[in-house]
Write an enzyme that holds these catalytic residues in place. Sequence first.
Site, PDB file in Angstrom:
ATOM      1  CD  GLU A 129      42.353  85.422   9.868  1.00  0.00           C
ATOM      2  OE1 GLU A 129      42.452  85.476  11.113  1.00  0.00           O
ATOM      3  OE2 GLU A 129      41.353  85.820   9.247  1.00  0.00           O
ATOM      4  CD  GLU A 150      39.335  89.318   7.853  1.00  0.00           C
ATOM      5  OE1 GLU A 150      39.181  88.253   7.220  1.00  0.00           O
ATOM      6  OE2 GLU A 150      40.346  90.030   7.762  1.00  0.00           O
TER       7      GLU A 150
HETATM    8  C1  3H9 Z   1      40.787  83.285   6.827  1.00  0.00           C
HETATM    9  O1  3H9 Z   1      39.651  83.393   7.148  1.00  0.00           O
HETATM   10  C2  3H9 Z   1      41.523  84.318   6.023  1.00  0.00           C
HETATM   11  C3  3H9 Z   1      40.797  85.635   5.915  1.00  0.00           C
HETATM   12  O2  3H9 Z   1      41.215  86.505   6.940  1.00  0.00           O
HETATM   13  C4  3H9 Z   1      41.158  86.367   4.656  1.00  0.00           C
HETATM   14  C5  3H9 Z   1      40.596  85.897   3.395  1.00  0.00           C
HETATM   15  C6  3H9 Z   1      40.840  86.853   2.261  1.00  0.00           C
HETATM   16  N1  3H9 Z   1      38.047  76.072   5.314  1.00  0.00           N
HETATM   17  O3  3H9 Z   1      37.618  71.395  12.774  1.00  0.00           O
HETATM   18  P1  3H9 Z   1      36.501  70.459  12.424  1.00  0.00           P
HETATM   19  C7  3H9 Z   1      36.544  71.718   7.573  1.00  0.00           C
HETATM   20  S1  3H9 Z   1      41.707  81.907   7.218  1.00  0.00           S
HETATM   21  C8  3H9 Z   1      37.780  74.876   4.781  1.00  0.00           C
HETATM   22  O4  3H9 Z   1      36.714  69.015  12.647  1.00  0.00           O
HETATM   23  P2  3H9 Z   1      34.836  71.332  14.608  1.00  0.00           P
HETATM   24  C9  3H9 Z   1      37.540  70.727   8.140  1.00  0.00           C
HETATM   25  O5  3H9 Z   1      38.596  70.488   7.251  1.00  0.00           O
HETATM   26  C10 3H9 Z   1      40.558  80.826   8.009  1.00  0.00           C
HETATM   27  N2  3H9 Z   1      37.404  73.804   5.506  1.00  0.00           N
HETATM   28  O6  3H9 Z   1      35.117  70.894  13.103  1.00  0.00           O
HETATM   29  C11 3H9 Z   1      36.662  69.513   8.349  1.00  0.00           C
HETATM   30  O7  3H9 Z   1      36.483  68.890   7.092  1.00  0.00           O
HETATM   31  P3  3H9 Z   1      36.270  67.313   6.964  1.00  0.00           P
HETATM   32  C12 3H9 Z   1      40.335  81.199   9.414  1.00  0.00           C
HETATM   33  C13 3H9 Z   1      37.299  73.966   6.822  1.00  0.00           C
HETATM   34  O8  3H9 Z   1      33.382  71.366  14.752  1.00  0.00           O
HETATM   35  C14 3H9 Z   1      35.324  70.115   8.766  1.00  0.00           C
HETATM   36  O9  3H9 Z   1      35.355  71.480   8.323  1.00  0.00           O
HETATM   37  N3  3H9 Z   1      39.466  80.243  10.045  1.00  0.00           N
HETATM   38  C15 3H9 Z   1      37.579  75.181   7.439  1.00  0.00           C
HETATM   39  O10 3H9 Z   1      35.675  70.539  15.548  1.00  0.00           O
HETATM   40  C16 3H9 Z   1      35.079  70.122  10.246  1.00  0.00           C
HETATM   41  O11 3H9 Z   1      36.183  70.737  10.902  1.00  0.00           O
HETATM   42  C17 3H9 Z   1      39.934  79.172  10.685  1.00  0.00           C
HETATM   43  O12 3H9 Z   1      41.122  78.949  10.780  1.00  0.00           O
HETATM   44  C18 3H9 Z   1      37.971  76.275   6.632  1.00  0.00           C
HETATM   45  N4  3H9 Z   1      38.239  77.502   7.140  1.00  0.00           N
HETATM   46  O13 3H9 Z   1      35.397  72.823  14.686  1.00  0.00           O
HETATM   47  C19 3H9 Z   1      38.892  78.277  11.287  1.00  0.00           C
HETATM   48  N5  3H9 Z   1      37.405  75.047   8.770  1.00  0.00           N
HETATM   49  O14 3H9 Z   1      35.002  67.031   7.688  1.00  0.00           O
HETATM   50  C20 3H9 Z   1      39.309  76.854  11.205  1.00  0.00           C
HETATM   51  C21 3H9 Z   1      37.012  73.770   8.968  1.00  0.00           C
HETATM   52  O15 3H9 Z   1      36.236  67.095   5.490  1.00  0.00           O
HETATM   53  N6  3H9 Z   1      38.282  75.944  11.651  1.00  0.00           N
HETATM   54  N7  3H9 Z   1      36.962  73.114   7.800  1.00  0.00           N
HETATM   55  O16 3H9 Z   1      37.495  66.699   7.624  1.00  0.00           O
HETATM   56  C22 3H9 Z   1      38.092  75.654  12.955  1.00  0.00           C
HETATM   57  O17 3H9 Z   1      38.710  76.197  13.841  1.00  0.00           O
HETATM   58  C23 3H9 Z   1      37.085  74.575  13.268  1.00  0.00           C
HETATM   59  O18 3H9 Z   1      36.820  73.877  12.091  1.00  0.00           O
HETATM   60  C24 3H9 Z   1      35.740  75.065  13.872  1.00  0.00           C
HETATM   61  C25 3H9 Z   1      34.787  73.843  13.975  1.00  0.00           C
HETATM   62  C26 3H9 Z   1      36.001  75.641  15.266  1.00  0.00           C
HETATM   63  C27 3H9 Z   1      35.106  76.099  13.012  1.00  0.00           C
END
Ligand code: 3H9
Length: 686
Positions: free
Chosen positions: A123, A103
């Site tokens: 989301e 976004e």
């Molecule tokens: C959103 O954006 C809403 C908006 O539209 C509106 C807002 C108003 N937040 O997955 P990993 C942490 S909703 C906080 O193993 P990878 C995760 O907990 C969001 N923490 O890494 C972990 O922590 P820890 C939409 C996050 O390399 C560490 O990062 N976005 C978030 O295998 C490593 O994570 C998503 O849904 C987060 N958003 O994969 C994206 N994301 O080390 C979700 C990750 O303490 N994330 N963490 O256990 C992913 O898909 C994967 O993390 C990504 C990296 C592909 C980015």
Amino acid sequence: MTVTITREGTIAVVTVDNPPVNALSQALRQALVEAAAALDADVSVKAVVLLCAGRTFIAGADVNEFDKPPLPPHLPDVVTYIEAAKKPWIAAIHGSALGGGLEVALGCAYRVAVPSASLGLPEVKLGIIPGAGGTVRLPRLIGPAAAVDLVTSGSPVGAKKAEALGLVDTLIDSDLRIGAIAFANSVADKPLPQPISSRTVPAVDAGFWESAQMAVSAKAKREVAPLRALASIRNACEADFASAMAFERETFLSLRGSPQAAALRHVFFAERAAPRPPELAGVKPRDIRSAAVVGGGTMGAGIAAALRDAGLPIILVERDGVAVERGLANIRAIYEGSVKRGRISEEIAVDRMAGVTGSDDYGLLANIDLVIEAVFEDITVKHAVFAKLSDVCRPDAVLATNTSYLDPSQISEGIAQPERFLGLHFFSPAHIMKLLEIVPTETTAPDVLATGFALARLLGKIPVRAGICDGFIGNRILKVTRAQAERLLLSGATPSAIDAAMRSFGLPMGPFEAQDLGGLNIAAFQRKAARVRGEMPFAPIADRLCAIERFGQKSGGGWYDYQPGERAPLPSAIVAGIIAREAGGWPQRPWDEASIVDAIVLPMVNEAARILEERVALRAADIDLVKIHGYGFPHWRGGPMHYAEARGLIEVLSAIDELSAEGLADQPSEGLRSAAQAGGFSGLAG
Ligand code: 3H9
């Protein structure tokens, strides 16, 4: 968290550094607004490159903030601020631009990306919809149809596809920073492109929204977010920008606090915690560059395909030439099925098979890093296999058993270097199912256990550490579920009513349909073994069905009747007769959908609490992952433990008390009682 601004001539480079994934915390949102204001005021700057440090572009809003009240600056305002900048902002994307990250990129005048990047709005997978203009700007940029696909599926697309969709302006094959600065220089003196917010949405064909509604609701089943996302996109295509943004925000905020979003957030964090057990911090796994599977039946072939899909060369060992051919044919059938379903191309299938060697010669395993045994569930057969493996394998090779019900410690008896042995319990079909129970014995070395977790990561599986007991975590709970289902039958419910109630709760299949599909004979075999051990498994009706060879679909009938060649379950008069005879002496009572679900799900929770108490599972959230990824428990309910906590453990406890008073469930476990008193399962976990 830092946001730094550097200069390359007239180009400013804003670098976001907020490990681990550059999530949009309040501090980062604030810093971006301040950077935008400062750069707007700086007349020496002609264009701005937005770049991220670390492994990824901004991966979204900070999910940790979703349980708290939103704090300003709110993300929609940050995006609006960037979009309104007097000079062009260029989002330079590597890794993942997800959710709020995409976004923010949509607020930029241009988007450039490395070919390996991926972009998406995931989301809905968190039970919410994009909340910072994703559903409003996306159809204005790439059209309604592509926007509907991207937003309602939540699945990201690769940079090349994103370029084809018009989501990315240019791919940068070389260094992203240098390439993005060059791109910025090329657009710095051009007039700003029309902001996405003021573009019009291309018209859709008649009936587009109706068919999108049908397709999305068929896929979403009882998940709320995908349909709400569709409604927001539709509104964004039909309303003006400002009112569409207000509608999106309102929907986002209402879903953010919903039970489904809370459940899906719980699963999100559980999936990220499971692969990293604290006791393995700093323990280096052994290298796995080659693997072998002993046993080419359904499980062995599936495991071989899973290993092969992860790029490992595979040896499949069977006892003789005929069995080798059968095993290879099983693997080939998996790949043919994948080609037929469009999952992989013919060329990939050929390449995968080319990496599989079948043999009856254990000598080929002399230099293999990992061997997984998947032979018949008989301790003598397994001992014979591991004796041969002990002879031929390198002393540091990891040896694993895929046993479902035998005790891995007993299997490991007699193995040379037993510290390299562990249980790796896959779920069928092993190349598809995400769950991997990792079962160490008392002697398993930490680096071997760490290798199990590293293997799960390589295979894209969700690893859950399980202690040794009959059935480990998942099948131990399954036994309770099945016993409950029979208790219900004996007290007045029918197989169809129970299956329908469980489907309506969100499972893909009810307990009886599932048994008919998988076959009743394996469980019968396990009950026989349990009786030999002096146990008394409860399955009076299943035992009677097996005695008359009603093993399920494959024998033409089980809990249901089947027309020849058909899979539709038909209520069976024979089964009804058996139930009526077995039910003599059981008090009969009426069962509605809610009471059926309670009588099945709550005893699951009771057993799970016992499992936690015994430390067979380390965390309640691990049990949730087992049930979601191994047994089809609806992920949007967060798994049985989250479901029970959300409902209130006191209420759960009293429901189990009532059931057990009627003889319809076991007594509440000590674990459940103490968790109810403490208000949650966290005290039981360690
Ligand atoms: C959103 O954006 C809403 C908006 O539209 C509106 C807002 C108003 N937040 O997955 P990993 C942490 S909703 C906080 O193993 P990878 C995760 O907990 C969001 N923490 O890494 C972990 O922590 P820890 C939409 C996050 O390399 C560490 O990062 N976005 C978030 O295998 C490593 O994570 C998503 O849904 C987060 N958003 O994969 C994206 N994301 O080390 C979700 C990750 O303490 N994330 N963490 O256990 C992913 O898909 C994967 O993390 C990504 C990296 C592909 C980015």
